[in-house]
Write an enzyme that holds these catalytic residues in place. Structure first.
Site, PDB file in Angstrom:
ATOM      1  N   LYS A 260      43.472  51.887  53.136  1.00 16.67           N
ATOM      2  CA  LYS A 260      43.521  50.124  52.983  1.00 16.67           C
ATOM      3  C   LYS A 260      44.714  49.568  53.312  1.00 16.67           C
ATOM      4  O   LYS A 260      45.632  50.254  53.124  1.00 16.67           O
ATOM      5  CB  LYS A 260      43.120  50.005  51.437  1.00 16.67           C
ATOM      6  CG  LYS A 260      42.840  48.282  51.055  1.00 16.67           C
ATOM      7  CD  LYS A 260      42.327  48.598  49.529  1.00 16.67           C
ATOM      8  CE  LYS A 260      42.270  47.366  49.247  1.00 16.67           C
ATOM      9  NZ  LYS A 260      41.909  47.018  47.659  1.00 16.67           N
TER      10      LYS A 260
ATOM     11  N   SER B 161      37.978  44.125  46.929  1.00 14.53           N
ATOM     12  CA  SER B 161      38.670  43.977  48.094  1.00 14.53           C
ATOM     13  C   SER B 161      38.871  45.045  49.099  1.00 14.53           C
ATOM     14  O   SER B 161      39.278  44.964  50.233  1.00 14.53           O
ATOM     15  CB  SER B 161      40.361  43.528  47.773  1.00 14.53           C
ATOM     16  OG  SER B 161      41.126  44.593  47.171  1.00 14.53           O
TER      17      SER B 161
ATOM     18  N   SER C  43      38.315  46.803  42.707  1.00 12.27           N
ATOM     19  CA  SER C  43      38.411  46.784  44.180  1.00 12.27           C
ATOM     20  C   SER C  43      37.939  48.067  44.761  1.00 12.27           C
ATOM     21  O   SER C  43      37.498  47.857  46.186  1.00 12.27           O
ATOM     22  CB  SER C  43      39.768  46.268  44.740  1.00 12.27           C
ATOM     23  OG  SER C  43      40.065  44.924  44.502  1.00 12.27           O
TER      24      SER C  43
END
Length: 499
Positions: free
Chosen positions: A76, A151, A175
């Site tokens: 990420k 996210s 997330s």
């Protein structure tokens, strides 16, 4: 590789039945073909990836049988990867290059895994959708008109579309789990301290965010955790965990497990009826398999929802980026700007009240776990929505805030508890994935994975077939992009057995 688990890839590379370089090159072709429509991976470094794949083949030639040998993984865009641009989805960090690996990245590489790219996230990982001013929106492989959530939406989209078998994420309020639910993969938030994270960007909500894992099966998530877990003296939260997560995930036996089934996690939150049906059907199967299931809710302290605890995120963002926002507000995502403005208005007393509330919530969850081993509930109360919206406007006919979809995940972060989202079915009307969330007391990660494996087995979930992943079919007046996951639909009105 497109149909192989991470474990199988590592076994075949170690046995020299397949070349890690050939697997990596095949992956690059798939990314080139499918990523443009998804925008899941926002940075590739083929030279580094191929070098790591060559190193994996060399290790295999020397007889090394590492647990993740040759297995590609994505990272990420808020986790450091040495020598790579890591930007947190923010124009503030457009030119930032990570000086070293995060501990989790270093440990995956030490286990033989191969870096396969950086995945998109919302700015500072602080939104429930994956879009930002730097990279734009990520789309959901099941329907590219929809969001994969956030996210960690880039990671979720990439895993679901077969662009990498493993993804390294963060989870500060759901997330990892919510995007996993929206695309039909497994997302794990370990207990705070299980995976140390002392190297990297400062987190807006101190103590809440952990390194999460995403994969197409519980077994592969467990394989990642075995490679990642272990103390680091630089992380004050880090702990030693005994035993093997892989062995726990292989024990899909619910005998003796006391499971609390909470329809709304003790909160006044609407749940889409089709989501509720999927979850209830999965709980029924757990009970039929031998788990001791009872309906029970945590009794949270007053104010445990958004209004009581979100000041911690707002104040954290303001502390980290408030000065830059005042000077150059146009560099920021407007939604993040609103959070920073709220943080700048937040008093120290409000932060202190939120911290006390977090402790009260921790004790409330501990009281439930004095009676039960685990808790199950929906991961998200709604399926994926259009990618250009912060959230659904209504759920089950009730108006909700833009964070109304995020109600069932953050409290486990505030309580430092492990929680895992496992696919449990498809909605009848839209054919979209639904996730079941399993949580336990802090450091019960192995037990959480044990029940997650049972959900996977009893719901009939199998890994997707990425070579057949996309197909077009007409839905109403628009094209719909669907996956060929083997997940059951969730029609009917089933009720769980009571313990």
């Amino acid at each position: 590789m497109r149909t192989m688990s991470a474990r199988r890839i590592a076994e075949q590379v170690a046995a020299r039945e397949v070349s890690a370089v050939a697997l990596y090159d095949d992956l690059l072709e798939r990314i080139a073909a499918e990523n443009p429509r998804l925008n899941a991976i926002v940075h590739l470094d083929p030279e580094t990836g191929r070098a790591e794949a060559r190193a994996a083949d060399a290790r295999a030639a020397r007889g090394e049988a590492l647990p993740l040998l040759g297995v590609p993984f994505t990272v990420k865009d808020n986790i450091w990867v040495r020598g790579q641009p890591v930007r947190q989805g923010s124009r503030l960090f457009e030119d930032f290059v990570a000086p070293e690996d995060a501990v989790a990245v270093a440990r995956l590489r030490a286990a033989g895994a191969v870096f396969a790219g950086i995945t998109n996230c919302s700015e500072f990982a602080c939104k429930g959708v994956t879009t930002n001013r730097l990279h734009g929106p990520t789309r959901n492989p099941w329907d590219v008109a929809l969001t994969p959530g956030g996210s960690s939406g880039g990671a979720a989209s990439a895993v679901a579309a077969g662009l990498a078998p493993l993804a390294l994420c963060t989870d500060g309020g759901g997330s990892t789990r919510r995007p996993a639910a929206h695309v039909g993969v497994v997302g794990m938030k370990p207990s705070a301290g299980v995976v140390p994270h002392p190297i990297g960007f400062a987190e807006p909500v101190f103590g809440n965010s952990v390194i999460g894992q995403m994969a197409r099966s519980v077994a592969d998530v467990a394989l990642m955790l075995d490679a990642l877990a272990g103390p680091d003296p630089r992380d004050p939260q880090s702990v030693t965990m005994a035993g093997s997560f892989v062995r726990a995930a292989a024990t899909a036996d619910p005998a003796g497990l006391r499971v609390a089934y909470s329809r709304r996690l003790g909160l006044d939150a609407p749940v889409d009826p089709e989501v509720a049906a999927c979850v209830e059907r999965a709980v029924h199967r757990l009970a039929a398999a031998g788990a001791i299931v009872e309906e029970a809710d945590p009794v949270w302290p007053e104010g445990s929802g958004e209004s009581g605890l979100m000041p911690l995120q707002f104040a954290g963002l303001a502390a980290l980026y408030g000065e830059r926002y005042r000077a150059t507000p146009d560099l920021f995502d407007p939604d993040i700007g609103q959070q920073i403005e709220a943080g700048l208005r937040t008093s120290g007393a409000e932060v202190a009240r939120a911290l006390h509330l977090r402790e009260e919530a921790y004790r409330a969850l501990a009281a439930l776990f004095a009676r039960y081993d685990l808790l199950v509930c929906p991961t998200v109360p709604a399926t994926a929505w259009p990618f250009d919206r912060l959230g659904p406007a209504t759920i089950d006919g009730r108006p909700v805030t833009p964070r109304g979809h995020a109600v069932f995940t953050p409290l486990f972060n505030h309580c430092y508890a492990p929680a895992c989202s496992v696919p449990c079915g498809l909605t009848e009307s839209g054919g979209l994935p639904v996730g079941l969330q399993i949580a336990g007391p802090r450091l019960s990660d192995a037990t959480v994975l044990r029940l997650a494996a049972l959900v996977e087995a009893t719901c009939g979930y199998t890994s997707p077939m990425p070579q057949q992943f996309f197909k077009k079919r007409r839905v109403g007046d628009r094209d719909r992009t669907d996956s060929l996951f083997q997940l059951p639909s969730c029609s009917g009105n089933l009720h769980p057995k009571r313990g």
